[in-house]
Motif scaffolding. Sequence first.
Motif, short mmCIF file in Angstrom:
data_model
loop_
_atom_site.label_atom_id
_atom_site.label_comp_id
_atom_site.label_asym_id
_atom_site.label_seq_id
_atom_site.Cartn_x
_atom_site.Cartn_y
_atom_site.Cartn_z
N THR A 1 9.24 -25.03 -31.15
CA THR A 1 8.87 -26.42 -30.92
C THR A 1 8.66 -26.70 -29.44
O THR A 1 8.15 -27.76 -29.08
CB THR A 1 9.95 -27.36 -31.48
OG1 THR A 1 11.22 -27.02 -30.87
CG2 THR A 1 10.06 -27.25 -32.98
N PHE B 1 5.44 -28.04 -28.09
CA PHE B 1 5.11 -29.45 -28.25
C PHE B 1 5.99 -30.35 -27.38
O PHE B 1 5.89 -31.57 -27.46
CB PHE B 1 5.25 -29.86 -29.72
CG PHE B 1 4.35 -29.10 -30.64
CD1 PHE B 1 3.07 -29.54 -30.91
CD2 PHE B 1 4.77 -27.91 -31.23
CE1 PHE B 1 2.22 -28.82 -31.75
CE2 PHE B 1 3.93 -27.19 -32.08
CZ PHE B 1 2.65 -27.65 -32.34
N LYS C 1 -3.62 -32.94 -18.51
CA LYS C 1 -4.15 -33.31 -19.83
C LYS C 1 -4.83 -34.67 -19.74
O LYS C 1 -4.23 -35.64 -19.26
CB LYS C 1 -3.03 -33.39 -20.86
CG LYS C 1 -2.22 -32.11 -21.02
CD LYS C 1 -2.93 -31.12 -21.90
CE LYS C 1 -2.02 -29.92 -22.21
NZ LYS C 1 -2.62 -29.02 -23.20
N GLY D 1 0.47 -38.64 -33.63
CA GLY D 1 0.65 -37.19 -33.82
C GLY D 1 -0.43 -36.36 -33.16
O GLY D 1 -0.14 -35.44 -32.37
N PRO D 2 -1.71 -36.64 -33.44
CA PRO D 2 -2.77 -35.89 -32.78
C PRO D 2 -2.72 -36.03 -31.25
O PRO D 2 -3.00 -35.07 -30.52
CB PRO D 2 -4.05 -36.51 -33.35
CG PRO D 2 -3.63 -37.03 -34.69
CD PRO D 2 -2.24 -37.51 -34.51
N LEU E 1 -0.02 -36.48 -29.36
CA LEU E 1 1.06 -35.66 -28.83
C LEU E 1 0.69 -34.18 -28.82
O LEU E 1 1.07 -33.44 -27.90
CB LEU E 1 2.34 -35.89 -29.64
CG LEU E 1 2.97 -37.28 -29.52
CD1 LEU E 1 4.20 -37.38 -30.41
CD2 LEU E 1 3.33 -37.60 -28.08
N TRP E 2 -0.03 -33.75 -29.84
CA TRP E 2 -0.50 -32.36 -29.86
C TRP E 2 -1.42 -32.08 -28.68
O TRP E 2 -1.22 -31.11 -27.93
CB TRP E 2 -1.23 -32.08 -31.18
CG TRP E 2 -2.00 -30.80 -31.19
CD1 TRP E 2 -1.52 -29.55 -30.94
CD2 TRP E 2 -3.41 -30.64 -31.44
NE1 TRP E 2 -2.54 -28.61 -31.03
CE2 TRP E 2 -3.70 -29.27 -31.34
CE3 TRP E 2 -4.43 -31.54 -31.75
CZ2 TRP E 2 -4.99 -28.77 -31.52
CZ3 TRP E 2 -5.71 -31.04 -31.94
CH2 TRP E 2 -5.99 -29.67 -31.83
N LEU E 3 -2.42 -32.94 -28.47
CA LEU E 3 -3.37 -32.72 -27.38
C LEU E 3 -2.72 -32.83 -26.01
O LEU E 3 -3.17 -32.22 -25.04
CB LEU E 3 -4.53 -33.71 -27.50
CG LEU E 3 -5.48 -33.49 -28.67
CD1 LEU E 3 -6.50 -34.62 -28.74
CD2 LEU E 3 -6.17 -32.14 -28.59
N SER F 1 0.28 -31.81 -25.31
CA SER F 1 1.30 -30.77 -25.16
C SER F 1 0.68 -29.41 -24.85
O SER F 1 -0.53 -29.20 -24.94
CB SER F 1 2.13 -30.67 -26.44
OG SER F 1 1.38 -30.03 -27.47
N ASP F 2 1.56 -28.44 -24.57
CA ASP F 2 1.11 -27.07 -24.31
C ASP F 2 0.54 -26.41 -25.56
O ASP F 2 -0.14 -25.38 -25.47
CB ASP F 2 2.26 -26.23 -23.77
CG ASP F 2 2.72 -26.66 -22.39
OD1 ASP F 2 1.94 -27.38 -21.72
OD2 ASP F 2 3.84 -26.31 -22.00
N ALA F 3 0.83 -26.98 -26.72
CA ALA F 3 0.32 -26.42 -27.97
C ALA F 3 -1.21 -26.46 -28.02
O ALA F 3 -1.83 -25.70 -28.76
CB ALA F 3 0.90 -27.17 -29.18
N ALA F 4 -1.81 -27.34 -27.24
CA ALA F 4 -3.27 -27.46 -27.20
C ALA F 4 -3.82 -26.86 -25.91
O ALA F 4 -4.82 -27.34 -25.36
CB ALA F 4 -3.69 -28.92 -27.34
#
Length: 257
Positions: free
Chosen positions: A3, A6, A142, A229-230, A232-234, A236-239
């Motif tokens: 996790t 994110f 970002k 949700g989308p 936070l994904w964008l 974060s490092d997850a994207a």
Amino acid sequence: MSTSLFDISGRVALVTGSSRGIGRAIAEGLLDAGAVVVLNGLDPQRLLDTHRELVGRYGAERVHARAFDVTDGASTAEAVDWVEREMGPLDILVNNAGIQHRVPLLELEQADWERVVSTNLTSAFLVGREAARHMIARGRGKIVNIASVQADLARPTIAPYTASKGGIRNLTRAMTAEWAQHGLQINAIAPGYIHTEMTQKLVDDPQFNEWILGRTPAHRWGTTADIVGPLLWLASDAAGFVNGQVVFVDGGMTVVV
């Protein structure tokens, strides 16, 4: 998958147009995820009210506010410099500020066209440019631009809004073409029809409401929470390798006839 991909705890975020509606929901989502958030709005009293409420929930160390005109280049530069100086390095910018003006094209005044395009599109260029100056120097950052299903679709009486959101889509691509090489990820979220103060009259119109429910495969209006949700994904490092994309959050509206 860890996790930690994110995790945005402690990161500094600026959200334009965040005293109400989608912008406020995004700000609250970032705060819930541990970020330090700078609110923005043009109406000082509304911004103050939102700031006070969120400080009561999250604390003064994590919630800040700056009233400035996102359509003014000098004001945006001063505001971003203030964030960098007072809050620390700006990690996340969400270009959300936007307005609507409903009138047929043949009756549309030039001043109203320019007001909508300036608020919805030019502001993203101005604030995005100032944020990027700092982000590029650090090799990371970002930027999430808030578009709309109107980036791909059109309907009568909202021409300047439609043009501005189509512009957001391609501004996102232009930013990517120039800034991705410096470690930035620039993407857009395109909400469908979201129940907010701006759309309340449409929700209250039985004929329009029925059309939305029938036109949207999910058979409902979106909520501001659906955007978080989308986002936070964008943010974060997850994207980390997602660049120049427009993520439609529309209940499937744009994929059906």
